[in-house]
Design a protein around this motif. Structure first.
Motif, PDB file in Angstrom:
ATOM      1  N   TYR A 125      -2.080   2.164   0.978  1.00 23.07           N
ATOM      2  CA  TYR A 125      -1.597   1.022   1.761  1.00 23.07           C
ATOM      3  C   TYR A 125      -0.255   0.541   1.222  1.00 23.07           C
ATOM      4  O   TYR A 125      -0.043   0.498   0.013  1.00 23.07           O
ATOM      5  CB  TYR A 125      -2.585  -0.139   1.673  1.00 23.07           C
ATOM      6  N   CYS A 151      -7.287  -4.397  -0.119  1.00 18.38           N
ATOM      7  CA  CYS A 151      -6.103  -4.836  -0.882  1.00 18.38           C
ATOM      8  C   CYS A 151      -6.278  -6.269  -1.372  1.00 18.38           C
ATOM      9  O   CYS A 151      -5.293  -7.000  -1.562  1.00 18.38           O
ATOM     10  CB  CYS A 151      -4.854  -4.748  -0.004  1.00 18.38           C
ATOM     11  N   ALA A 154      -4.240  -7.367  -4.502  1.00 13.95           N
ATOM     12  CA  ALA A 154      -2.789  -7.503  -4.261  1.00 13.95           C
ATOM     13  C   ALA A 154      -2.510  -8.810  -3.507  1.00 13.95           C
ATOM     14  O   ALA A 154      -1.550  -9.528  -3.821  1.00 13.95           O
ATOM     15  CB  ALA A 154      -2.268  -6.317  -3.468  1.00 13.95           C
ATOM     16  N   ILE A 186      -0.031  -4.888   6.274  1.00 17.01           N
ATOM     17  CA  ILE A 186      -0.483  -3.795   5.400  1.00 17.01           C
ATOM     18  C   ILE A 186      -0.706  -2.594   6.311  1.00 17.01           C
ATOM     19  O   ILE A 186      -1.476  -2.670   7.281  1.00 17.01           O
ATOM     20  CB  ILE A 186      -1.786  -4.163   4.661  1.00 17.01           C
ATOM     21  N   ILE A 204      -0.848  -0.493  -2.647  1.00 14.92           N
ATOM     22  CA  ILE A 204      -1.363  -1.815  -3.043  1.00 14.92           C
ATOM     23  C   ILE A 204      -2.886  -1.912  -2.928  1.00 14.92           C
ATOM     24  O   ILE A 204      -3.448  -2.986  -3.081  1.00 14.92           O
ATOM     25  CB  ILE A 204      -0.696  -2.964  -2.233  1.00 14.92           C
ATOM     26  N   GLN A 205      -3.561  -0.792  -2.672  1.00 12.00           N
ATOM     27  CA  GLN A 205      -5.036  -0.829  -2.589  1.00 12.00           C
ATOM     28  C   GLN A 205      -5.627  -1.117  -3.972  1.00 12.00           C
ATOM     29  O   GLN A 205      -5.012  -0.795  -4.985  1.00 12.00           O
ATOM     30  CB  GLN A 205      -5.596   0.493  -2.030  1.00 12.00           C
ATOM     31  N   ASP A 206      -6.803  -1.740  -3.963  1.00 12.44           N
ATOM     32  CA  ASP A 206      -7.444  -2.143  -5.225  1.00 12.44           C
ATOM     33  C   ASP A 206      -7.729  -0.953  -6.128  1.00 12.44           C
ATOM     34  O   ASP A 206      -7.649  -1.060  -7.340  1.00 12.44           O
ATOM     35  CB  ASP A 206      -8.750  -2.884  -4.943  1.00 12.44           C
TER      36      ASP A 206
END
Ligand SMILES: O=C(O)C(=O)C[C@]1(C(=O)O)C=C[C@@H](O)C=C1
Length: 341
Positions: A125, A151, A154, A186, A204-206
Protein backbone atom coordinates in the motif's frame (compact mmCIF):
# COMPACT_ATOMS: atom_id res chain seq x y z
CA UNK A 1 -30.08 -36.05 6.29
CA UNK A 2 -26.78 -36.37 4.52
CA UNK A 3 -26.67 -35.31 0.89
CA UNK A 4 -25.28 -37.91 -1.46
CA UNK A 5 -22.17 -36.88 -3.28
CA UNK A 6 -22.20 -36.70 -7.06
CA UNK A 7 -19.52 -35.46 -9.39
CA UNK A 8 -19.70 -31.68 -9.21
CA UNK A 9 -20.21 -29.02 -11.82
CA UNK A 10 -16.72 -28.05 -12.73
CA UNK A 11 -15.78 -25.24 -15.01
CA UNK A 12 -13.34 -25.52 -17.87
CA UNK A 13 -9.89 -24.85 -16.46
CA UNK A 14 -8.86 -21.26 -16.76
CA UNK A 15 -5.60 -19.96 -18.17
CA UNK A 16 -2.74 -20.49 -15.78
CA UNK A 17 -0.85 -17.38 -14.66
CA UNK A 18 2.17 -16.31 -16.61
CA UNK A 19 5.33 -15.90 -14.59
CA UNK A 20 5.95 -12.49 -16.14
CA UNK A 21 2.99 -10.65 -17.53
CA UNK A 22 2.99 -7.70 -19.89
CA UNK A 23 2.59 -5.58 -16.78
CA UNK A 24 6.07 -6.58 -15.58
CA UNK A 25 4.83 -8.75 -12.78
CA UNK A 26 7.72 -10.33 -10.93
CA UNK A 27 7.14 -13.76 -9.47
CA UNK A 28 8.56 -13.69 -5.99
CA UNK A 29 8.02 -17.26 -4.90
CA UNK A 30 9.53 -19.87 -7.13
CA UNK A 31 7.33 -21.48 -9.73
CA UNK A 32 7.00 -25.25 -9.63
CA UNK A 33 8.15 -25.07 -13.23
CA UNK A 34 5.42 -27.35 -14.43
CA UNK A 35 2.76 -24.78 -15.26
CA UNK A 36 2.08 -23.91 -18.86
CA UNK A 37 1.72 -20.23 -19.56
CA UNK A 38 -0.89 -18.89 -21.86
CA UNK A 39 -3.50 -16.19 -22.02
CA UNK A 40 -6.99 -16.05 -23.40
CA UNK A 41 -7.42 -12.93 -25.53
CA UNK A 42 -10.81 -11.36 -25.21
CA UNK A 43 -11.70 -13.03 -21.90
CA UNK A 44 -13.71 -10.53 -19.86
CA UNK A 45 -13.01 -10.55 -16.11
CA UNK A 46 -15.35 -8.54 -13.86
CA UNK A 47 -13.84 -6.99 -10.73
CA UNK A 48 -15.07 -4.72 -7.99
CA UNK A 49 -13.76 -1.18 -8.17
CA UNK A 50 -12.25 1.26 -10.61
CA UNK A 51 -9.34 0.86 -13.01
CA UNK A 52 -6.22 0.49 -10.89
CA UNK A 53 -7.81 -1.59 -8.10
CA UNK A 54 -5.80 -4.50 -6.71
CA UNK A 55 -8.47 -6.92 -7.93
CA UNK A 56 -8.01 -5.64 -11.47
CA UNK A 57 -4.28 -6.11 -11.19
CA UNK A 58 -4.80 -9.66 -9.91
CA UNK A 59 -7.05 -10.39 -12.93
CA UNK A 60 -4.43 -8.99 -15.34
CA UNK A 61 -1.71 -10.98 -13.62
CA UNK A 62 -3.70 -14.20 -13.84
CA UNK A 63 -4.72 -13.58 -17.43
CA UNK A 64 -2.57 -10.90 -19.09
CA UNK A 65 -4.66 -10.70 -22.27
CA UNK A 66 -8.02 -10.33 -20.56
CA UNK A 67 -10.30 -7.32 -20.71
CA UNK A 68 -11.25 -6.15 -17.23
CA UNK A 69 -14.81 -5.07 -16.46
CA UNK A 70 -15.16 -2.61 -13.53
CA UNK A 71 -18.19 -3.19 -11.26
CA UNK A 72 -19.60 -1.26 -8.30
CA UNK A 73 -19.64 -4.24 -5.96
CA UNK A 74 -18.48 -7.84 -5.74
CA UNK A 75 -22.12 -8.90 -6.08
CA UNK A 76 -22.31 -6.92 -9.34
CA UNK A 77 -19.17 -8.67 -10.59
CA UNK A 78 -20.88 -12.02 -10.02
CA UNK A 79 -24.10 -10.84 -11.66
CA UNK A 80 -22.08 -9.71 -14.68
CA UNK A 81 -20.99 -13.30 -15.22
CA UNK A 82 -24.48 -14.68 -14.62
CA UNK A 83 -25.88 -12.24 -17.23
CA UNK A 84 -23.05 -12.89 -19.71
CA UNK A 85 -21.67 -9.37 -19.46
CA UNK A 86 -18.37 -10.95 -18.34
CA UNK A 87 -16.85 -14.42 -18.59
CA UNK A 88 -15.27 -14.47 -15.14
CA UNK A 89 -15.46 -12.61 -11.83
CA UNK A 90 -12.55 -12.12 -9.48
CA UNK A 91 -13.02 -11.93 -5.70
CA UNK A 92 -10.48 -11.43 -2.91
CA UNK A 93 -11.23 -14.21 -0.40
CA UNK A 94 -8.49 -14.04 2.21
CA UNK A 95 -5.55 -11.97 3.30
CA UNK A 96 -2.68 -12.66 5.63
CA UNK A 97 -3.64 -9.75 7.87
CA UNK A 98 -7.41 -10.19 8.04
CA UNK A 99 -8.00 -13.89 7.35
CA UNK A 100 -10.97 -15.04 5.30
CA UNK A 101 -13.20 -12.43 3.69
CA UNK A 102 -16.42 -14.08 4.80
CA UNK A 103 -18.59 -11.61 2.89
CA UNK A 104 -17.09 -12.80 -0.39
CA UNK A 105 -17.34 -16.44 0.65
CA UNK A 106 -21.04 -15.80 1.30
CA UNK A 107 -21.38 -14.51 -2.27
CA UNK A 108 -19.59 -17.54 -3.59
CA UNK A 109 -21.94 -19.84 -1.68
CA UNK A 110 -25.10 -18.01 -2.72
CA UNK A 111 -24.42 -18.17 -6.46
CA UNK A 112 -23.88 -20.95 -8.94
CA UNK A 113 -20.37 -20.07 -10.07
CA UNK A 114 -17.31 -22.34 -9.83
CA UNK A 115 -13.77 -21.51 -8.85
CA UNK A 116 -11.53 -21.99 -11.88
CA UNK A 117 -8.32 -20.31 -10.78
CA UNK A 118 -6.55 -18.81 -7.78
CA UNK A 119 -3.96 -16.07 -7.57
CA UNK A 120 -2.14 -14.54 -4.61
CA UNK A 121 -0.69 -11.04 -4.73
CA UNK A 122 1.64 -9.17 -2.44
CA UNK A 123 -0.34 -6.06 -1.60
CA UNK A 124 1.92 -3.06 -1.06
CA UNK A 125 0.00 0.00 0.00
CA UNK A 126 1.10 3.56 -0.74
CA UNK A 127 -0.06 6.90 0.59
CA UNK A 128 -1.08 9.00 -2.40
CA UNK A 129 -1.98 12.67 -2.67
CA UNK A 130 -2.65 15.29 -5.33
CA UNK A 131 0.55 16.56 -6.98
CA UNK A 132 2.42 19.00 -4.74
CA UNK A 133 0.42 18.22 -1.55
CA UNK A 134 2.65 17.62 1.51
CA UNK A 135 2.00 15.23 4.37
CA UNK A 136 1.53 18.10 6.85
CA UNK A 137 -1.41 19.41 4.79
CA UNK A 138 -3.39 16.18 5.09
CA UNK A 139 -6.47 15.93 7.30
CA UNK A 140 -7.89 12.51 6.36
CA UNK A 141 -7.25 9.37 4.35
CA UNK A 142 -9.77 7.53 2.18
CA UNK A 143 -9.56 3.95 0.92
CA UNK A 144 -11.16 0.53 0.85
CA UNK A 145 -11.96 -0.62 4.43
CA UNK A 146 -9.51 -3.53 4.07
CA UNK A 147 -6.70 -1.17 3.05
CA UNK A 148 -7.47 1.14 6.01
CA UNK A 149 -7.45 -1.87 8.34
CA UNK A 150 -4.14 -3.12 6.90
CA UNK A 151 -2.49 0.29 7.44
CA UNK A 152 -3.79 1.05 10.95
CA UNK A 153 -0.34 1.72 12.41
CA UNK A 154 0.65 4.14 9.63
CA UNK A 155 -2.62 6.04 10.07
CA UNK A 156 -2.08 6.42 13.83
CA UNK A 157 1.52 7.51 13.27
CA UNK A 158 0.31 10.17 10.84
CA UNK A 159 -2.54 11.11 13.19
CA UNK A 160 -4.98 10.82 10.30
CA UNK A 161 -8.54 9.65 10.34
CA UNK A 162 -9.46 6.91 7.81
CA UNK A 163 -12.74 7.05 5.89
CA UNK A 164 -13.93 3.99 3.95
CA UNK A 165 -14.86 4.17 0.28
CA UNK A 166 -15.70 1.47 -2.28
CA UNK A 167 -12.18 0.55 -3.43
CA UNK A 168 -8.60 1.76 -3.40
CA UNK A 169 -8.53 3.02 -6.99
CA UNK A 170 -11.96 4.62 -6.50
CA UNK A 171 -10.41 6.62 -3.63
CA UNK A 172 -7.68 7.84 -5.97
CA UNK A 173 -10.26 8.76 -8.60
CA UNK A 174 -12.19 10.77 -5.96
CA UNK A 175 -9.06 12.72 -5.01
CA UNK A 176 -8.43 13.51 -8.65
CA UNK A 177 -11.95 14.47 -9.65
CA UNK A 178 -12.66 16.40 -6.42
CA UNK A 179 -9.20 18.06 -6.47
CA UNK A 180 -8.97 17.23 -2.76
CA UNK A 181 -5.90 18.90 -1.31
CA UNK A 182 -6.38 17.88 2.35
CA UNK A 183 -7.04 14.20 1.68
CA UNK A 184 -4.78 11.24 0.88
CA UNK A 185 -5.70 7.84 -0.52
CA UNK A 186 -4.24 4.43 0.23
CA UNK A 187 -3.77 2.54 -3.02
CA UNK A 188 -1.19 0.91 -5.27
CA UNK A 189 1.70 2.62 -7.06
CA UNK A 190 -0.02 1.52 -10.25
CA UNK A 191 -3.12 3.56 -9.31
CA UNK A 192 -0.83 6.54 -8.60
CA UNK A 193 0.59 6.43 -12.11
CA UNK A 194 -2.79 5.79 -13.78
CA UNK A 195 -4.37 8.85 -12.11
CA UNK A 196 -1.22 11.04 -11.95
CA UNK A 197 -0.95 11.30 -8.16
CA UNK A 198 2.16 11.68 -5.99
CA UNK A 199 3.32 8.78 -3.81
CA UNK A 200 4.07 10.25 -0.35
CA UNK A 201 5.00 6.91 1.25
CA UNK A 202 5.54 3.37 0.01
CA UNK A 203 4.83 0.10 1.84
CA UNK A 204 2.70 1.54 4.64
CA UNK A 205 0.97 -1.78 5.48
CA UNK A 206 1.33 -2.97 9.08
CA UNK A 207 3.14 -6.16 8.06
CA UNK A 208 5.54 -6.70 5.18
CA UNK A 209 4.05 -10.09 4.42
CA UNK A 210 0.69 -8.78 3.23
CA UNK A 211 -0.70 -11.23 0.71
CA UNK A 212 -4.26 -11.34 -0.63
CA UNK A 213 -5.62 -14.46 -2.30
CA UNK A 214 -8.13 -14.01 -5.09
CA UNK A 215 -10.41 -16.56 -6.73
CA UNK A 216 -11.53 -16.35 -10.34
CA UNK A 217 -15.05 -17.67 -10.87
CA UNK A 218 -16.93 -18.73 -13.94
CA UNK A 219 -20.26 -20.32 -14.80
CA UNK A 220 -20.11 -24.04 -14.11
CA UNK A 221 -20.23 -26.35 -17.06
CA UNK A 222 -22.39 -29.29 -15.99
CA UNK A 223 -21.06 -32.82 -16.16
CA UNK A 224 -17.53 -31.74 -16.96
CA UNK A 225 -14.68 -33.16 -14.93
CA UNK A 226 -11.60 -30.95 -14.72
CA UNK A 227 -9.19 -31.29 -17.58
CA UNK A 228 -6.08 -30.20 -15.76
CA UNK A 229 -2.68 -31.08 -17.23
CA UNK A 230 -1.09 -34.03 -15.40
CA UNK A 231 1.91 -31.92 -14.43
CA UNK A 232 -0.29 -29.46 -12.55
CA UNK A 233 -1.12 -29.88 -8.88
CA UNK A 234 -4.88 -29.74 -8.62
CA UNK A 235 -6.67 -28.14 -5.71
CA UNK A 236 -10.32 -28.53 -4.73
CA UNK A 237 -12.43 -26.23 -2.55
CA UNK A 238 -15.51 -27.49 -0.75
CA UNK A 239 -17.97 -26.22 1.82
CA UNK A 240 -19.30 -28.66 4.41
CA UNK A 241 -22.49 -27.73 6.24
CA UNK A 242 -23.67 -29.39 9.42
CA UNK A 243 -26.06 -28.79 12.29
CA UNK A 244 -24.41 -30.58 15.18
CA UNK A 245 -21.33 -29.55 17.16
CA UNK A 246 -18.74 -28.13 14.81
CA UNK A 247 -15.80 -29.73 16.71
CA UNK A 248 -17.10 -33.26 16.09
CA UNK A 249 -17.59 -32.55 12.39
CA UNK A 250 -14.19 -30.90 12.21
CA UNK A 251 -12.49 -34.00 13.62
CA UNK A 252 -14.40 -36.28 11.26
CA UNK A 253 -13.45 -34.13 8.26
CA UNK A 254 -9.80 -34.16 9.32
CA UNK A 255 -9.91 -37.91 9.71
CA UNK A 256 -11.48 -38.42 6.24
CA UNK A 257 -8.56 -36.54 4.68
CA UNK A 258 -5.70 -37.67 6.91
CA UNK A 259 -6.60 -41.36 6.64
CA UNK A 260 -6.14 -40.97 2.86
CA UNK A 261 -3.01 -38.79 3.08
CA UNK A 262 -4.75 -35.88 1.36
CA UNK A 263 -3.11 -32.54 2.18
CA UNK A 264 -5.31 -29.66 3.27
CA UNK A 265 -4.38 -26.10 2.30
CA UNK A 266 -7.24 -24.37 4.14
CA UNK A 267 -9.61 -25.35 6.91
CA UNK A 268 -11.87 -22.80 8.48
CA UNK A 269 -14.96 -22.98 10.66
CA UNK A 270 -17.53 -20.26 10.02
CA UNK A 271 -19.95 -20.03 12.92
CA UNK A 272 -21.72 -16.68 12.49
CA UNK A 273 -23.95 -17.23 15.53
CA UNK A 274 -20.89 -16.64 17.75
CA UNK A 275 -21.02 -13.03 16.57
CA UNK A 276 -24.81 -12.85 16.82
CA UNK A 277 -25.20 -13.10 13.04
CA UNK A 278 -27.70 -15.11 11.01
CA UNK A 279 -27.06 -18.50 9.42
CA UNK A 280 -24.88 -19.21 6.40
CA UNK A 281 -26.96 -19.37 3.22
CA UNK A 282 -25.84 -21.81 0.52
CA UNK A 283 -27.33 -22.29 -2.91
CA UNK A 284 -28.09 -25.97 -3.37
CA UNK A 285 -26.94 -26.23 -6.96
CA UNK A 286 -27.61 -29.96 -7.12
CA UNK A 287 -31.03 -29.93 -5.48
CA UNK A 288 -33.86 -27.59 -6.35
CA UNK A 289 -31.56 -24.62 -6.78
CA UNK A 290 -32.84 -23.16 -3.53
CA UNK A 291 -30.95 -21.31 -0.83
CA UNK A 292 -30.54 -23.43 2.30
CA UNK A 293 -29.51 -22.10 5.69
CA UNK A 294 -26.98 -23.67 8.04
CA UNK A 295 -25.85 -22.54 11.49
CA UNK A 296 -22.20 -23.26 10.76
CA UNK A 297 -20.03 -24.46 7.92
CA UNK A 298 -16.47 -25.53 7.21
CA UNK A 299 -14.44 -24.22 4.29
CA UNK A 300 -11.91 -26.80 3.18
CA UNK A 301 -9.32 -26.61 0.39
CA UNK A 302 -7.21 -29.66 -0.34
CA UNK A 303 -4.77 -30.92 -2.93
CA UNK A 304 -6.29 -33.29 -5.46
CA UNK A 305 -9.29 -33.55 -7.72
CA UNK A 306 -12.51 -35.49 -7.36
CA UNK A 307 -11.55 -37.35 -10.51
CA UNK A 308 -9.10 -39.16 -8.18
CA UNK A 309 -10.96 -42.10 -6.50
CA UNK A 310 -9.06 -41.49 -3.24
CA UNK A 311 -10.34 -37.91 -3.10
CA UNK A 312 -13.83 -38.94 -4.18
CA UNK A 313 -13.92 -41.49 -1.33
CA UNK A 314 -12.97 -38.79 1.18
CA UNK A 315 -15.70 -36.47 -0.08
CA UNK A 316 -18.22 -39.34 -0.08
CA UNK A 317 -17.32 -40.11 3.54
CA UNK A 318 -17.79 -36.45 4.52
CA UNK A 319 -21.10 -36.28 2.63
CA UNK A 320 -22.35 -39.29 4.60
CA UNK A 321 -22.03 -37.64 8.04
CA UNK A 322 -22.64 -33.99 7.15
CA UNK A 323 -25.82 -32.21 6.21
CA UNK A 324 -24.62 -30.86 2.89
CA UNK A 325 -21.44 -30.71 0.82
CA UNK A 326 -20.87 -28.49 -2.18
CA UNK A 327 -17.81 -28.57 -4.40
CA UNK A 328 -16.89 -24.97 -5.06
CA UNK A 329 -14.29 -25.72 -7.71
CA UNK A 330 -11.34 -27.76 -8.80
CA UNK A 331 -8.42 -25.82 -10.27
CA UNK A 332 -4.65 -25.66 -10.66
CA UNK A 333 -2.99 -24.95 -7.32
CA UNK A 334 -0.73 -21.92 -7.78
CA UNK A 335 2.20 -21.94 -5.35
CA UNK A 336 3.36 -18.47 -6.42
CA UNK A 337 2.85 -15.12 -4.81
CA UNK A 338 2.93 -12.38 -7.42
CA UNK A 339 4.29 -8.94 -6.81
CA UNK A 340 3.13 -5.60 -8.17
CA UNK A 341 5.99 -3.48 -9.46
O1 LIG B 1 -9.91 -1.94 -3.41
C1 LIG B 1 -9.20 -2.65 -4.13
O2 LIG B 1 -8.26 -2.19 -4.80
C2 LIG B 1 -9.51 -4.08 -4.23
O3 LIG B 1 -9.12 -4.72 -5.17
C3 LIG B 1 -10.25 -4.75 -3.08
C4 LIG B 1 -9.33 -5.27 -1.97
C5 LIG B 1 -10.17 -6.14 -0.98
O4 LIG B 1 -11.38 -6.15 -1.03
O5 LIG B 1 -9.53 -6.76 -0.12
C6 LIG B 1 -8.32 -6.18 -2.53
C7 LIG B 1 -7.07 -6.26 -2.05
C8 LIG B 1 -6.56 -5.37 -1.00
O6 LIG B 1 -6.44 -6.15 0.16
C9 LIG B 1 -7.49 -4.25 -0.71
C10 LIG B 1 -8.73 -4.17 -1.21
Amino acid sequence: MASSFKLPNISTPLPIPTRKSRLSVAVVASSNGSLKHHGTPGLRIAFQGSTGAYSEFAAKTACPDCTTVPCRSFADAITSVERDRADRAILPVESTLEGTTLRNYDLLLQHDLSIGQEISLFVHYCLLAMPGVREAELRRVISHPMALAHCGRALSRLGLHGEPVEDTAGAVEMLRSGRMLDTAAIASPRAASIYGLDVLAHGIQDENWNVTRFLILSKPQPHRTPVLPKSVNAKTSIVVAHRGGSMVVLLKVLSAFSSRSINLTKLEVNNPSLEGKGPVMILDVRGRGTLRSFPHVLYVDFLGTVADPNVKDAVDEISAFSEFVRILGCYAADPNVYDLH
